[in-house]
Write an enzyme that holds these catalytic residues in place. Structure first.
Site, short mmCIF file in Angstrom:
data_model
loop_
_atom_site.label_atom_id
_atom_site.label_comp_id
_atom_site.label_asym_id
_atom_site.label_seq_id
_atom_site.Cartn_x
_atom_site.Cartn_y
_atom_site.Cartn_z
N ASP A 1 7.02 35.39 74.23
CA ASP A 1 7.26 36.30 73.11
C ASP A 1 8.56 36.01 72.35
OD1 ASP A 1 4.98 37.70 74.10
OD2 ASP A 1 6.27 38.82 75.47
N GLU B 1 -1.99 42.51 68.83
CA GLU B 1 -0.63 42.88 69.22
C GLU B 1 0.35 41.83 68.70
OE1 GLU B 1 -0.83 43.13 73.45
OE2 GLU B 1 -0.78 40.96 73.77
#
Length: 520
Positions: free
Chosen positions: A37, A203
């Site tokens: 991420d 997401e």
């Protein structure tokens, strides 16, 4: 070619091995190892990045680069974890706005669900002041991203964690208050998972402005360890309130020959060229080394969308050897520990003294791994170790393979799903001043442990390699750890630690010598 990289601690040494990558369309490794991420922002002439740390502490590593390709470690956002949060430190979004640096992040609230929090610093190096949680929905709130709409109003964009309860995953936005400690007004929905390829979720949204559109990069599908199906989609709108239109050619970035499950990241510009810094699994390493930081170049197209470009070149330096002689007075910041159990230790006079705890996995400090073929070893002084002491491969607090020394006995233990340790092998050794225990890993799938009482001649602890598949749960990367097991009045004593990449010719030699037996 090898290089020596100095850190703030002279005792902590990293040797870097440069190697040419196979040309891969659109994707190039720039952050080797477990860096999931990734987010990135340009501040002055430097790019700053942070990545998820999950249940490892300290939380959220900080990295800096001048060119988006070579990154230097600069510390952590949270050397000490925030009081309100207990675990799952994910998806930090580092941003620069109004003369300050803000990091929006996800964590699990003590006694509650996942929330979005924010921290502030005057400069990217920190120190950061935590401002606490700002969004906590019943299903959980994750993956925050701040963006200004056409009129300059600052909004927070995030995902409602509906997939955790079998529901859709809407992407929401709401206006931030002036102190960024909460939202004002009613949230509104940008979009949710409704395309077949998106499966159970969307997401990891990050938004950039180009021309007349806002472009939202997002991750979709699902990820469960080796079966990770992540891919990246794109949506656009003329303003934040929408309507948002998804690209009919989605996903714009998906699994290739080498990089699998390209997902959560941030778009960034350099010298008039556009890049997406995101994570992906190396097909050769799967989940053993975790989701690594990958840079993919893209261009905007005449029809108002974007296309990722073929890109050839060198991967980032991969650490070939990491050593620590413990001759400072504190642990190097590259050591991690469990977010659930902060270890008690002392570093002095060339020794790491680690206080044990009476849990199946014990107390431990750990290092990232960068390859599926490695050797990791530690030297210990038996007379100074009162606890069961050794080296381990760790997935989490419930899953660990450890090789430990206590008294005149070296033992190999398997702890799976938090169950009682299972003894796999043990050997009695003669009295000696120092013992070296080494774990040899092949292909991220199996391990063999050896030990030495003179530092040169090694003996096998286990005859048959141990399968490591029990360690690879979900998308957790493996760590190499130093471990101490016993009551809290006992200590492990470590003198020297090293990990190194095993070269192919070394693997062939080990196979011929019987250290690893070929399986039919």
């Amino acid at each position: 070619m090898t290089l020596s990289l100095r850190t703030s601690l002279p005792a902590y040494t990293v040797l870097l091995l440069f190697w040419l990558a196979t040309p891969v369309a659109g994707q190039r490794l720039v952050m080797p190892g477990d860096f999931p991420d990734p987010s990135v922002v340009q501040i002055g002439d430097t790019y700053w990045a942070s990545t998820s740390s999950a249940n490892w502490a300290p939380a959220f590593p900080l990295l800096a680069s001048k060119d988006l390709e070579t990154w230097e470690f600069r510390g952590h956002v949270f050397p000490q974890l925030p009081d309100w949060a207990e675990s799952y430190f994910r998806a930090p979004e580092i941003t620069y706005d109004s003369g300050g640096v803000y990091v929006y992040y996800t964590a699990r609230k003590r006694g509650g669900n996942l929330c979005v929090g924010v921290a502030h610093a005057d400069s990217p190096e920190g120190p950061y002041q935590d401002l606490g949680p700002i969004m906590c929905q019943d299903a959980g709130s994750i993956d925050a991203f701040p963006v200004r709409d056409n009129d300059g109003t600052l909004y927070l964009v995030w995902k409602e964690h509906g997939n955790s309860i079998g529901k859709p995953t809407p992407i929401w936005a709401a206006r931030l208050n002036p102190t960024r400690t909460g939202t004002v007004g009613e949230p509104f929905k940008l979009f949710q998972n409704d395309a077949p390829w998106e499966k159970s979720l969307v997401e990891g949204v990050s938004i950039t402005r180009h021309g007349k559109y806002l472009y939202a990069f997002y991750t979709a599908a699902s990820c469960q360890g080796r079966d990770c199906l992540y891919a990246t989609g794109i949506a656009r709108s003329r303003n934040l309130h929408g309507p948002w239109q998804k690209y009919r050619g989605n996903p714009v970035l998906e699994a290739g020959a080498r990089w699998k499950a390209p997902g959560h990241g941030t778009p960034v510009e350099r010298n008039g060229r556009f890049y997406f810094l995101h994570d992906a699994h190396d097909d050769a390493n799967a989940v053993f080394t975790g989701r690594q930081g990958v840079l993919s170049e893209f261009t905007y197209t005449n029809d108002g969308w974007l296309r990722f470009q073929p890109q050839d070149g060198r991967d980032a330096p991969v650490p070939a050897r990491v050593t620590d002689a413990f001759d400072g007075d504190y642990l190097a910041p590259q050591w991690h520990h469990s977010a659930f159990q902060k270890p008690q230790y002392n570093v002095s006079e060339g020794k790491l003294m680690l206080q044990s705890i009476p849990s199946p996995c014990g107390a431990y400090v750990a290092q990232k791994v960068f390859t599926t073929d490695l050797e990791a070893e530690v030297s210990m002084k038996p007379s100074a170790c009162t606890a069961e002491s050794g080296i381990a491969l760790v997935s989490d607090d419930q899953n660990l393979l450890r090789a430990t020394l206590i008294g005149s006995k070296v033992s190999l233990w398997k702890i799976s799903k938090g169950h009682h340790p299972v003894l796999l092998a043990e050997r009695f050794i003669r009295k000696t001043d120092s013992v070296v225990v080494r774990i040899v890993v092949r292909d991220g799938r199996e391990a063999l442990v050896t030990y030495s009482t003179n530092g040169t001649q090694f003996h096998k602890l286990n005859t048959d390699p141990v399968s490591l598949t029990f360690l690879q749960s979900r998308d957790r990367a493996i760590r190499v750890a130093l471990v101490a097991v016993g009551t809290t009045d006992l200590r492990a004593c470590f003198e020297h630690f090293a990990t190194s990449v095993r070269k192919p010719e070394t693997q062939q030699h080990l196979a011929r010598s019987g250290v690893f037996r070929r399986r039919q």
